[in-house]
Write a protein that holds these residues in place. Structure first.
Motif, PDB file in Angstrom:
ATOM      1  N   HIS A 283       8.918 -21.678  -9.447  1.00 40.72           N
ATOM      2  CA  HIS A 283       8.821 -20.748  -8.324  1.00 40.72           C
ATOM      3  C   HIS A 283       7.909 -19.552  -8.551  1.00 40.72           C
ATOM      4  CE1 HIS A 283      12.116 -22.900  -6.412  1.00 40.72           C
ATOM      5  NE2 HIS A 283      12.846 -22.753  -7.501  1.00 40.72           N
ATOM      6  N   VAL A 284       7.786 -19.083  -9.783  1.00 36.58           N
ATOM      7  CA  VAL A 284       7.155 -17.781 -10.019  1.00 36.58           C
ATOM      8  C   VAL A 284       5.747 -17.910 -10.581  1.00 36.58           C
ATOM      9  CG1 VAL A 284       7.359 -15.576 -11.224  1.00 36.58           C
ATOM     10  CG2 VAL A 284       9.419 -16.730 -10.372  1.00 36.58           C
ATOM     11  N   ILE A 285       5.587 -18.618 -11.682  1.00 38.39           N
ATOM     12  CA  ILE A 285       4.302 -18.643 -12.375  1.00 38.39           C
ATOM     13  C   ILE A 285       3.174 -19.191 -11.494  1.00 38.39           C
ATOM     14  CG2 ILE A 285       3.070 -19.677 -14.338  1.00 38.39           C
ATOM     15  CD1 ILE A 285       5.655 -19.291 -15.960  1.00 38.39           C
ATOM     16  N   PRO A 286       3.377 -20.266 -10.726  1.00 41.73           N
ATOM     17  CA  PRO A 286       2.276 -20.718  -9.854  1.00 41.73           C
ATOM     18  C   PRO A 286       1.880 -19.677  -8.813  1.00 41.73           C
ATOM     19  CG  PRO A 286       3.936 -22.439 -10.107  1.00 41.73           C
ATOM     20  CD  PRO A 286       4.530 -21.193 -10.678  1.00 41.73           C
ATOM     21  N   ARG A 287       2.856 -18.925  -8.300  1.00 43.24           N
ATOM     22  CA  ARG A 287       2.536 -17.899  -7.300  1.00 43.24           C
ATOM     23  C   ARG A 287       1.806 -16.718  -7.944  1.00 43.24           C
ATOM     24  NH1 ARG A 287       5.850 -17.737  -2.761  1.00 43.24           N
ATOM     25  NH2 ARG A 287       4.489 -16.015  -2.118  1.00 43.24           N
ATOM     26  N   VAL A 288       2.225 -16.321  -9.125  1.00 45.71           N
ATOM     27  CA  VAL A 288       1.557 -15.225  -9.813  1.00 45.71           C
ATOM     28  C   VAL A 288       0.111 -15.595 -10.134  1.00 45.71           C
ATOM     29  CG1 VAL A 288       1.511 -13.906 -11.976  1.00 45.71           C
ATOM     30  CG2 VAL A 288       3.670 -14.215 -10.748  1.00 45.71           C
ATOM     31  N   ALA A 289      -0.111 -16.855 -10.505  1.00 44.88           N
ATOM     32  CA  ALA A 289      -1.463 -17.299 -10.839  1.00 44.88           C
ATOM     33  C   ALA A 289      -2.395 -17.231  -9.639  1.00 44.88           C
ATOM     34  CB  ALA A 289      -1.422 -18.722 -11.387  1.00 44.88           C
ATOM     35  N   GLN A 290      -1.837 -17.232  -8.433  1.00 47.65           N
ATOM     36  CA  GLN A 290      -2.651 -17.201  -7.223  1.00 47.65           C
ATOM     37  C   GLN A 290      -2.961 -15.791  -6.748  1.00 47.65           C
ATOM     38  OE1 GLN A 290      -0.335 -19.491  -4.440  1.00 47.65           O
ATOM     39  NE2 GLN A 290      -0.624 -21.415  -5.553  1.00 47.65           N
ATOM     40  N   LEU A 291      -2.378 -14.785  -7.425  1.00 52.96           N
ATOM     41  CA  LEU A 291      -2.621 -13.414  -6.996  1.00 52.96           C
ATOM     42  C   LEU A 291      -4.097 -13.074  -7.139  1.00 52.96           C
ATOM     43  CD1 LEU A 291       0.364 -11.459  -8.592  1.00 52.96           C
ATOM     44  CD2 LEU A 291       0.096 -12.116  -6.201  1.00 52.96           C
ATOM     45  N   THR A 292      -4.639 -12.416  -6.159  1.00 55.02           N
ATOM     46  CA  THR A 292      -6.005 -11.913  -6.234  1.00 55.02           C
ATOM     47  C   THR A 292      -5.966 -10.436  -5.910  1.00 55.02           C
ATOM     48  OG1 THR A 292      -6.409 -12.501  -3.913  1.00 55.02           O
ATOM     49  CG2 THR A 292      -7.045 -14.112  -5.599  1.00 55.02           C
ATOM     50  N   VAL A 293      -6.689  -9.661  -6.687  1.00 55.16           N
ATOM     51  CA  VAL A 293      -6.693  -8.220  -6.530  1.00 55.16           C
ATOM     52  C   VAL A 293      -8.126  -7.768  -6.366  1.00 55.16           C
ATOM     53  CG1 VAL A 293      -6.089  -6.026  -7.626  1.00 55.16           C
ATOM     54  CG2 VAL A 293      -4.611  -8.005  -7.911  1.00 55.16           C
ATOM     55  N   ALA A 294      -8.344  -6.833  -5.455  1.00 54.22           N
ATOM     56  CA  ALA A 294      -9.682  -6.275  -5.290  1.00 54.22           C
ATOM     57  C   ALA A 294     -10.118  -5.627  -6.593  1.00 54.22           C
ATOM     58  CB  ALA A 294      -9.677  -5.249  -4.153  1.00 54.22           C
ATOM     59  N   GLU A 295     -11.420  -5.480  -6.747  1.00 59.32           N
ATOM     60  CA  GLU A 295     -11.948  -4.907  -7.978  1.00 59.32           C
ATOM     61  C   GLU A 295     -11.272  -3.575  -8.270  1.00 59.32           C
ATOM     62  OE1 GLU A 295     -16.204  -3.440  -9.881  1.00 59.32           O
ATOM     63  OE2 GLU A 295     -16.121  -4.526  -7.977  1.00 59.32           O
ATOM     64  N   CYS A 296     -10.804  -3.405  -9.500  1.00 59.49           N
ATOM     65  CA  CYS A 296     -10.075  -2.205  -9.874  1.00 59.49           C
ATOM     66  C   CYS A 296     -10.986  -0.985  -9.785  1.00 59.49           C
ATOM     67  CB  CYS A 296      -9.512  -2.328 -11.291  1.00 59.49           C
ATOM     68  SG  CYS A 296      -8.225  -3.585 -11.418  1.00 59.49           S
ATOM     69  N   PRO A 297     -10.447   0.169  -9.370  1.00 60.90           N
ATOM     70  CA  PRO A 297     -11.258   1.387  -9.355  1.00 60.90           C
ATOM     71  C   PRO A 297     -11.666   1.767 -10.753  1.00 60.90           C
ATOM     72  CG  PRO A 297      -8.927   1.873  -8.946  1.00 60.90           C
ATOM     73  CD  PRO A 297      -9.083   0.385  -8.895  1.00 60.90           C
ATOM     74  N   THR A 298     -12.699   2.561 -10.838  1.00 59.03           N
ATOM     75  CA  THR A 298     -13.209   2.936 -12.159  1.00 59.03           C
ATOM     76  C   THR A 298     -12.278   3.917 -12.845  1.00 59.03           C
ATOM     77  OG1 THR A 298     -14.511   4.688 -11.118  1.00 59.03           O
ATOM     78  CG2 THR A 298     -15.586   2.571 -11.475  1.00 59.03           C
ATOM     79  N   HIS A 299     -11.432   4.620 -12.086  1.00 60.92           N
ATOM     80  CA  HIS A 299     -10.506   5.562 -12.689  1.00 60.92           C
ATOM     81  C   HIS A 299      -9.125   5.266 -12.143  1.00 60.92           C
ATOM     82  CE1 HIS A 299      -9.348   9.614 -14.329  1.00 60.92           C
ATOM     83  NE2 HIS A 299     -10.233   9.212 -15.213  1.00 60.92           N
ATOM     84  N   VAL A 300      -8.148   5.170 -13.033  1.00 59.03           N
ATOM     85  CA  VAL A 300      -6.829   4.718 -12.631  1.00 59.03           C
ATOM     86  C   VAL A 300      -6.194   5.658 -11.622  1.00 59.03           C
ATOM     87  CG1 VAL A 300      -4.499   4.274 -13.501  1.00 59.03           C
ATOM     88  CG2 VAL A 300      -6.475   3.526 -14.803  1.00 59.03           C
ATOM     89  N   SER A 301      -6.479   6.969 -11.713  1.00 57.43           N
ATOM     90  CA  SER A 301      -5.843   7.915 -10.818  1.00 57.43           C
ATOM     91  C   SER A 301      -6.169   7.627  -9.360  1.00 57.43           C
ATOM     92  CB  SER A 301      -6.258   9.352 -11.164  1.00 57.43           C
ATOM     93  OG  SER A 301      -7.653   9.495 -11.066  1.00 57.43           O
ATOM     94  N   GLU A 302      -7.262   6.922  -9.081  1.00 60.10           N
ATOM     95  CA  GLU A 302      -7.603   6.587  -7.710  1.00 60.10           C
ATOM     96  C   GLU A 302      -6.542   5.707  -7.068  1.00 60.10           C
ATOM     97  OE1 GLU A 302     -11.525   4.941  -7.374  1.00 60.10           O
ATOM     98  OE2 GLU A 302     -12.263   6.175  -9.023  1.00 60.10           O
ATOM     99  N   LEU A 303      -5.781   4.962  -7.900  1.00 60.42           N
ATOM    100  CA  LEU A 303      -4.792   4.063  -7.344  1.00 60.42           C
ATOM    101  C   LEU A 303      -3.644   4.792  -6.674  1.00 60.42           C
ATOM    102  CD1 LEU A 303      -4.707   1.602 -10.340  1.00 60.42           C
ATOM    103  CD2 LEU A 303      -5.440   1.034  -8.032  1.00 60.42           C
ATOM    104  N   SER A 304      -3.368   6.028  -7.115  1.00 63.14           N
ATOM    105  CA  SER A 304      -2.250   6.766  -6.553  1.00 63.14           C
ATOM    106  C   SER A 304      -2.665   7.722  -5.453  1.00 63.14           C
ATOM    107  CB  SER A 304      -1.536   7.550  -7.669  1.00 63.14           C
ATOM    108  OG  SER A 304      -2.430   8.417  -8.325  1.00 63.14           O
ATOM    109  N   GLU A 305      -3.949   7.765  -5.111  1.00 62.24           N
ATOM    110  CA  GLU A 305      -4.388   8.643  -4.032  1.00 62.24           C
ATOM    111  C   GLU A 305      -4.011   8.042  -2.680  1.00 62.24           C
ATOM    112  OE1 GLU A 305      -8.338  10.333  -6.380  1.00 62.24           O
ATOM    113  OE2 GLU A 305      -8.545   9.119  -4.562  1.00 62.24           O
TER     114      GLU A 305
END
Length: 306
Positions: A283-305
Motif C-alpha cells: 500500500h505505501v512504498i509504491p505510492r511513495v515512489a510515485q511522488l513528484t515534487v517541484a524543484e526545491c527552492p535554493t534556500h530552505v526558508s522559502e518553504l515556510s514563507e
C-alpha cells in the motif's frame, strides 16, 4: 523518496521462542516490500516511553549480524548506538565486522545516548549531556581514523588509543555511511554538518522539520560543507495504513525539504511486524515512489514563507 522499516517491539506472536523466525521474516518481508532500510535500536532494556522496560529487548549487533545472513539487499541500520555504551575502538571493530559479513550493507548510527534508567540499571556510565557530546565527537573521530590508512595514535580528552588498527577494513569505502540521530541545534546538527553522511530526525510538524533543515544548512555553510552530500531521513511516528492520503501529503512536503527517506515503525498496538512490513510493500512504498515534487527552492526558508 525511500522507506525504511524500524523493528523495535520484540513482543511477538509466539513469544521468545518465535523471535528468531519473526525477526528474520520481518527483515525479509521489508526487503521484498522494497524498503531500503531495516533499522533497529541500540538498547538493552525496552524503552519505557513505548512499552514497559521489562518487555523483551535484544542486543542490536547480534540481531543485525543474524539478519546479514537472512537478507541480500536491504541496508542494516544502527538507529543509533548510544555513545557511552561502547568503547569507540571496539565499536568501530564491531561495526566493521557487520559491514564485512553483510557485504557492505551497514549504516553506522551514533547518538549521545538518553536512556538513564538503562544505564543506571546495567552499570553503564551516564555522564552529563555536555560530556556525552564531547565523547560523541571523539568517537566519530576515532571511527574515521580506524577506517582510514592511519593506524597511529589517537589522543583525546576521554579516549586514548595507542593504535587505531582495523583489519580488515570495511567493505564500504572510504567508510560505512555514518548516521547521526537527533535534532539539537547547537551540537547535534553541527556534528552532522562536520562528520555525518546521513542524518535522522523525528519531527512533530513539517514546519519543525523545515526549521531543523534550515539550521543544518547554516551549520554546513559554517564548515564549508555541501548539505546535498548529507542524506536526510526522518522518523514518522504514525501509521500510514490508518490515513494513507495524509501520510502521502506529509511525505511530499518532507521530500520538498530534501528529506530522502522516511523511517516507519509499526504502531504500538501492532503485534505482527511481518504483516505490517508486507502491507508497506502493498500500500505505501509504491505510492511513495510515485511522488513528484517541484524543484526545491535554493534556500530552505522559502518553504515556510506564505
Amino acid at each position: 523518496m525511500e522507506i525504511g522499516f524500524h523493528f523495535v517491539n520484540f513482543e511477538v506472536p509466539g513469544g521468545v521462542p518465535a523471535l528468531p523466525t519473526t525477526l528474520a521474516a520481518a527483515a525479509q518481508a521489508a526487503e521484498q516490500a522494497g524498503a531500503s532500510w531495516f533499522t533497529m535500536a541500540d538498547h538493552f532494556f525496552q524503552m519505557d516511553n513505548l512499552w514497559p522496560a521489562e518487555s523483551p529487548m535484544l542486543e542490536i549487533y547480534t540481531c543485525l549480524g543474524y539478519l546479514a545472513g537472512q537478507t541480500q539487499r536491504i541496508k542494516l541500520v544502527v538507529m543509533v548506538n548510544g555513545v557511552t555504551y561502547h568503547y569507540p575502538g571496539l565499536l568501530a571493530k564491531t561495526a566493521t565486522t557487520l559491514d564485512v559479513l553483510s557485504d557492505g550493507r551497514l549504516v553506522f548510527g551514533l547518538g549521545a545516548a538518553w536512556y538513564e534508567r538503562e544505564c543506571v540499571g546495567l552499570g553503564v556510565p551516564f555522564p552529563p549531556l555536555s560530556e556525552r557530546y564531547e565523547r560523541l565527537e571523539e568517537t566519530l573521530q576515532i571511527c574515521r581514523q580506524m577506517w582510514s590508512s592511519d593506524n597511529g595514535r589517537y589522543d583525546g580528552k576521554y579516549y586514548q588509543l595507542a593504535e587505531t588498527l582495523c583489519s580488515p577494513q570495511p567493505v564500504q569505502r572510504p567508510n560505512p555511511p555514518v548516521l547521526l540521530g537527533g535534532t539539537g541545534e547547537r551540537k547535534t546538527l553541527r556534528l552532522v554538518a562536520q562528520y555525518a553522511d546521513s542524518w535522522n530526525g523525528a519531527f512533530e510538524t513539517v514546519e519543525e522539520a523545515a526549521h531543523k533543515v534550515e539550521v543544518l544548512y547554516r551549520h554546513c555553510e559554517a564548515v564549508g560543507r555541501d548539505p546535498g552530500e548529507i542524506q536526510k531521513t526522518a522518523f514518522m511516528l504514525i501509521d500510514p495504513m490508518a490515513d494513507l492520503d495524509g501520510f502521502l501529503r506529509t511525505a511530499e512536503q518532507y521530500e520538498a525539504l530534501g528529506i530522502d527517506l522516511i523511517n516507519i515503525m509499526p504502531p504500538e498496538d501492532e503485534t505482527d511486524p511481518v504483516a505490517f512490513a508486507s502491507q508497506l510493500g502493498e500500500h505505501v512504498i509504491p505510492r511513495v515512489a510515485q511522488l513528484t515534487v517541484a524543484e526545491c527552492p535554493t534556500h530552505v526558508s522559502e518553504l515556510s514563507e506564505p
